[in-house]
Write a protein that holds these residues in place. Structure first.
Motif, PDB file in Angstrom:
ATOM      1  N   ASP A 124       0.852  -1.199   0.000  1.00  0.00           N
ATOM      2  CA  ASP A 124       0.000   0.000   0.000  1.00  0.00           C
ATOM      3  C   ASP A 124       0.887   1.248   0.000  1.00  0.00           C
ATOM      4  OD1 ASP A 124      -2.118   1.695   0.159  1.00  0.00           O
ATOM      5  OD2 ASP A 124      -2.628   1.262   2.239  1.00  0.00           O
TER       6      ASP A 124
ATOM      7  N   TYR B 246       0.596   4.088  -1.228  1.00  0.00           N
ATOM      8  CA  TYR B 246      -0.075   5.378  -1.106  1.00  0.00           C
ATOM      9  C   TYR B 246      -0.189   5.829   0.343  1.00  0.00           C
ATOM     10  CZ  TYR B 246      -1.289   4.728  -6.000  1.00  0.00           C
ATOM     11  OH  TYR B 246      -1.228   4.536  -7.341  1.00  0.00           O
TER      12      TYR B 246
ATOM     13  N   GLU C  86      -5.198  -4.077  -5.828  1.00  0.00           N
ATOM     14  CA  GLU C  86      -6.115  -3.248  -6.599  1.00  0.00           C
ATOM     15  C   GLU C  86      -7.083  -2.494  -5.691  1.00  0.00           C
ATOM     16  OE1 GLU C  86      -6.852  -7.138  -7.433  1.00  0.00           O
ATOM     17  OE2 GLU C  86      -4.754  -6.608  -7.255  1.00  0.00           O
TER      18      GLU C  86
ATOM     19  N   SER D 166      -5.158   0.420  -3.686  1.00  0.00           N
ATOM     20  CA  SER D 166      -4.778   1.594  -4.476  1.00  0.00           C
ATOM     21  C   SER D 166      -5.909   2.101  -5.371  1.00  0.00           C
ATOM     22  CB  SER D 166      -3.555   1.258  -5.329  1.00  0.00           C
ATOM     23  OG  SER D 166      -3.842   0.163  -6.190  1.00  0.00           O
TER      24      SER D 166
ATOM     25  N   ARG E 242      -5.227  10.174   0.233  1.00  0.00           N
ATOM     26  CA  ARG E 242      -5.582   8.798  -0.077  1.00  0.00           C
ATOM     27  C   ARG E 242      -5.775   8.700  -1.590  1.00  0.00           C
ATOM     28  NH1 ARG E 242      -3.756   8.073   4.041  1.00  0.00           N
ATOM     29  NH2 ARG E 242      -4.536   6.957   5.868  1.00  0.00           N
ATOM     30  N   PRO E 243      -5.708   7.496  -2.175  1.00  0.00           N
ATOM     31  CA  PRO E 243      -5.869   7.366  -3.624  1.00  0.00           C
ATOM     32  C   PRO E 243      -7.183   7.954  -4.132  1.00  0.00           C
ATOM     33  CG  PRO E 243      -5.019   5.339  -2.697  1.00  0.00           C
ATOM     34  CD  PRO E 243      -5.395   6.206  -1.536  1.00  0.00           C
TER      35      PRO E 243
END
Length: 465
Positions: free
Chosen positions: A288, A290, A336, A339, A417-418
């Motif tokens: 992760d 991000y 998936e 992100s 955050r994404p």
């Protein structure tokens, strides 16, 4: 990053993986992936019965186990039998993530879960994590056995008496210490036969005027000379009457030598422990990127909150470790989802919520000196019982978990955050203020508020705890 498999390839053959999968196409695909990742395939089994037989023949380093298998035993039943007789890490391969299956699977204490379909990177990371955790546990177990042997090798002198203080028995160490034997000592008055004095004043100590107690700074006069000892006195009771006493004499000079050796060993264990924590965190954050650094920032804020709440140094250290590891279970979540640039669906969110339980499964087998695994599984619980995974409420949630929950919310809302930009500290503070006493621990909220609004804490200017 050098993998566990690559690191150990210098000294031995690559890790050997057994695949237990009853679908031929899937099995062949997994074999190909394992070989491309540098592992050896130790064997292929299509049923639990075949897997049990193959283990005896191949002794694999790790097993990839499909939960749904043909035959009388499914993957979970097979894993239970393997766990009973072998020390081999097992990773479940499954297309099912329902609660009933997960509950059954937890009992076998697997080293990981991979949800089908999966990517090579996910397979590799999960295998490396399992191999590393298994290696770390084996090392810790070896150290425990070493420490136990060290303790067992410290022979204390034990003397028992009747209610009048007459010696009834002595062990070998006592005979060696007194340079006598039980035949010469039996029936003698303990006070006359065993000379124990205060080390400072050299005044004789009336042992049998002492109730159950420990005397630490005394000396024994023996044929060998004056020996510093500690004395443990325990009464033997029968129907509320003292019918005798057990006196344990320990040579403190030898104990000090042993303590020095134990300090060195404990120092090494501490280094191993810290390295394990850092490695676990690094592995989870690579899944992760991000939110890289999120766990460290949460740990930082949680520790500062704990200081404000006047918790002990040991409690703060516990919060630091649990904070660093609180999201380690995200290693089980598909990349998936982690992100995804848009909000998660209900199904994806439910899968994401399993990360606290996955973190518990990863950490519960590690002998932390604190309830780290319990804190990790509880860090999304809420005071009013609306949290997950178990809907705990109030004091049923560990205080450390309640503190980390507040720090987690503040850090998450303050960071990018994404699927959204950072909301900022004011929004985060408004959220915990809104939930003070309902969702969030009021004392933790107040301490966090004071830190940020009065002490001007920020993640950009944070200092190490």
């Amino acid at each position: 990053m050098i993998s566990y498999n690559e690191k150990n390839a210098k000294n031995k053959l690559p890790s050997r993986i057994m695949v237990v999968e009853d679908e031929a196409i899937v099995s062949l695909d997994i074999q190909g992936r394992l070989k491309s990742l540098g592992y050896d395939v130790a064997g292929i089994a299509t049923s639990g019965e075949q897997a049990l037989k193959l283990i005896e023949e191949t002794s694999p380093d790790l097993i990839l186990m499909d939960i749904m298998l043909e035959g009388d035993m499914d993957g979970i039943d097979t894993a239970a039998k393997i766990k009973k007789y072998h020390s081999i890490p097992i990773i479940y391969l499954t297309a099912y993530a329902d609660n009933d299956t997960l509950k059954r699977a937890k009992i076998t204490e697997p080293f990981g879960y991979i949800i089908k379909p999966f990517e090579d990177r996910e397979l590799n990371l999960t295998i490396e994590m399992a191999l590393y955790k298994h290696h770390a546990e084996s090392t810790l177990n070896d150290n425990r056995r070493w420490l136990k042997t060290t303790f067992d090798s410290i022979d204390d002198a034990v003397i028992t008496t009747d209610h009048r203080g007459r010696i009834k028995s002595m062990n070998k160490a006592a005979c060696l210490l007194m340079e006598s034997d039980i035949d010469n000592m039996f029936g003698r008055d303990f006070q006359e036969a065993v000379d124990i004095f205060e080390s400072a004043t050299m005044e004789s100590i009336k042992i049998f005027s002492q109730n159950d107690s420990v005397l630490g700074d005394v000396v024994l006069k023996s044929p060998q000379g004056t020996i510093p000892v500690s004395v443990n006195i325990s009464g033997i009771s029968e129907k509320n009457d003292v019918v005798g006493k057990v006196v344990v004499l320990r040579d403190i000079s030898e104990l000090k030598k042993s303590e020095d050796a134990l300090k060195k060993s404990l120092s090494q264990l501490r280094r191993t422990f810290d390295e394990t924590v850092v490695s676990l965190t690094a592995m989870s954050e690579k899944r992760d990127p991000y939110t890289s650094g999120h766990q460290q920032r949460v740990a930082e804020l949680a520790c500062r909150i704990a200081v404000k709440m006047r918790l002990s140094a040991e409690e703060i250290n516990c919060i630091r470790i649990a904070g660093i590891l609180h999201d380690v279970g995200k290693i089980s979540i598909p990349a998936e989802i982690l992100s995804k640039p848009t909000r998660l669906t209900n199904l994806e969110m439910n899968l994401m919520k399993t990360h606290s339980e996955a973190g518990y499964e990863i950490l519960k087998g590690i002998s932390f000196p604190w309830p780290v695994a319990d804190i990790v599984i509880q860090h999304h619980e809420r005071i009013d019982g609306t949290g997950y995974p178990n809907g705990l409420s109030g004091d049923n949630i560990l205080r450390e978990a309640r503190i980390i929950a507040v720090a987690d919310v503040v850090e998450a809302m303050s960071s990018h955050r994404p699927y959204r930009a950072a909301l900022g500290l004011p929004r985060a503070m408004a959220e915990i203020a809104r939930g003070r006493g309902t969702a969030y621990d009021p004392e933790a909220v107040d301490a966090c508020t004071q830190l940020i609004e009065e002490d001007n804490f920020s993640f950009e200017t944070r200092t190490e705890i």
